[in-house]
Each structure stands twice: as C-alpha cells, then as structure tokens.
Design a protein around this motif. Structure first.
Motif, mmCIF file in Angstrom:
data_model
loop_
_atom_site.group_PDB
_atom_site.id
_atom_site.type_symbol
_atom_site.label_atom_id
_atom_site.label_comp_id
_atom_site.label_asym_id
_atom_site.label_seq_id
_atom_site.Cartn_x
_atom_site.Cartn_y
_atom_site.Cartn_z
ATOM 1 N N TYR A 195 57.975 70.845 47.792
ATOM 2 C CA TYR A 195 59.272 70.178 47.720
ATOM 3 C C TYR A 195 60.037 70.281 49.035
ATOM 4 N N LEU A 196 59.777 71.321 49.812
ATOM 5 C CA LEU A 196 60.477 71.501 51.076
ATOM 6 C C LEU A 196 59.887 70.664 52.205
ATOM 7 N N HIS A 201 58.082 64.214 50.285
ATOM 8 C CA HIS A 201 59.128 63.237 49.992
ATOM 9 C C HIS A 201 58.865 61.892 50.667
ATOM 10 N N ARG A 213 65.276 60.949 44.882
ATOM 11 C CA ARG A 213 65.135 62.374 45.217
ATOM 12 C C ARG A 213 64.760 62.539 46.684
ATOM 13 N N GLY A 214 63.869 61.687 47.162
ATOM 14 C CA GLY A 214 63.495 61.732 48.568
ATOM 15 C C GLY A 214 64.660 61.351 49.460
ATOM 16 N N TYR A 217 66.987 64.267 49.589
ATOM 17 C CA TYR A 217 66.382 65.336 50.382
ATOM 18 C C TYR A 217 66.589 65.093 51.873
ATOM 19 N N ILE A 221 68.842 67.256 54.598
ATOM 20 C CA ILE A 221 68.270 67.826 55.825
ATOM 21 C C ILE A 221 69.088 67.396 57.034
#
Length: 237
Positions: A195-196, A201, A213-214, A217, A221
């Motif tokens: 997931y990190l 993603h 979700r991507g 994310y 970041i």
C-alpha cells in the motif's frame, strides 16, 4: 517579487541550462524507442498503450531527481538562498513556486509523447478514457516524485547529493511493495508495504482506471513532502 514572478524565474532557470532539454529529449526518445521496438508494439498490432506506461515508474526514478536536484541545493551553493528567503513571500509560496515550475516541465515531457497515441491510432481506435486515465496517473506519479525530490534537495548541500538521495528515496517508495518477494514478512506487513508503494497505486491508472484511493494516496504524498519542505525552509529562516 510575487509567487508568479518567482515561478517565471524558476522556469527560465530550467531552460537557461541544458538540463531541461536533455531531460525532455531523453524521456521522449527512450520511452518511445522502448515502446515501439523492445515492447514490440507494432508486431502485436494492438491499440494498447499499457506497455508504454508500464515503463514510467522506472524512467521517473532516473529522470525526476535530475529535475529537482538543483531546486534548493543550487540556491545554497550559489549563495542565493539567503536572498530568496528574504523575499516578501511565505514559505508555502516559495516552495510552491519551485514545485509548479517543475510540474510545468513534467507536463511538457508528457505532452511531447502525445504523438504516440495520435500517430499509432491508425492501428485501431484508442479508448480515450483509458488513455486519459493512463496519462493522469503518470502525471500524479511524476508529481509525487517531484515533491519527494524537492524536499531532498532542501536538505542536501549540493546537486550530486540531491540527485543520489532522491534516486534512492524514489526507488525505495516505488519498489517497497516488492520487499515481500525477498523478506517474506507477515501478510499484514506485506500488505502495508504494498500500500505504501508507488507501483501498487499506479497499477490501476496504468490500466486506464482512475482509482480514488490511488488519487488520494498520491495527493497525500505530494502534500506531505511539500509540507516537510516548508518546515525545512522555516528552520533555515
């Protein structure tokens, strides 16, 4: 000088040196030569750009640090950082002006590849929604890498160090999801590593799907590393 003025200054500094031209040229030539010949796109005779975008995470590991390495490290080396920090701009404005200038170069790089789907559309009709999703995901991937690279440049003393540490940082966050292949951690830790990672993603975008979700994310970041950059500038002030 306002944020627009600083943004224009940063753009000019890119194109007053050979770095911008070399980065764009390398990106366009390498990615297209790989896609057309090594990926055997023409031989497969399929109107699909997944092979092209599958290469982007690895290409960005090398190219993104070359864009950001001079962001703050060069200011420090040339002695202009002190002058920059005295401008009537907030820390966020200073950071965003540099960041938006690098985003502009990223957009130019991606824009130079648009002739690929346009030229190869003779082989079949590309799904416009899919191509948009692929380009959008690639932009987010590059934008996240730029935020990381700019932060690294703010905490290093020269361009060489900034480039090396940025490569290492982006390489790690890109491939951290593959750690389970070597360390065989517990399932929960393996999922966390996945997931990190950028690749986890980016995969949905590479297929032309816009995954919220991507999207979240990559935005997190970007914000996180720009925030760290702002904190570094605050300490230097």
């Amino acid at each position: 000088m306002n944020i627009i003025g600083l943004y224009k200054k940063e753009i000019k500094s890119y194109f007053n040196s050979p770095i911008a031209y070399l980065v764009v040229l390398f990106f366009v030539l390498f990615s297209n030569i790989y896609f057309l010949f090594f990926n055997q796109f023409i031989a497969r005779n399929v109107a699909d750009l997944r092979g092209f975008f599958a290469l982007m995470p690895l290409v960005f590991i090398i190219l993104i640090p070359s864009i950001t390495m001079r962001s703050w490290a060069e200011e420090r080396k040339s002695g202009t950082e002190e002058l920059l920090l005295t401008l009537p701009l907030t820390n966020w404005e200073l950071v965003l002006a540099k960041y938006f200038s690098s985003l502009t170069l990223l957009l130019i790089m991606l824009g130079m590849t648009l002739f690929v789907p346009l030229t190869l559309s003779a082989l079949g009709d590309f799904e416009r929604g899919q191509v948009f999703g692929e380009y959008f995901g690639t932009f987010l991937l590059g934008a996240a890498g730029l935020a990381i690279g700019q932060f690294v440049s703010s905490v290093t003393s020269n361009q060489i160090s900034a480039y090396i540490f940025s490569v290492v940082a982006i390489l790690f966050i890109t491939l951290v999801g593959d750690i389970s292949l070597f360390l065989n951690p517990a399932a929960a830790i393996s999922r966390l590593f996945s997931y990190l990672s950028f690749t986890f993603h980016y995969e949905s975008f590479r297929k032309g799907l816009i995954d919220t979700r991507g999207l979240l994310y990559f935005l997190l970041i970007i914000f996180y590393f720009l925030y760290l950059n702002v904190k570094v500038i605050n300490l230097r002030k």
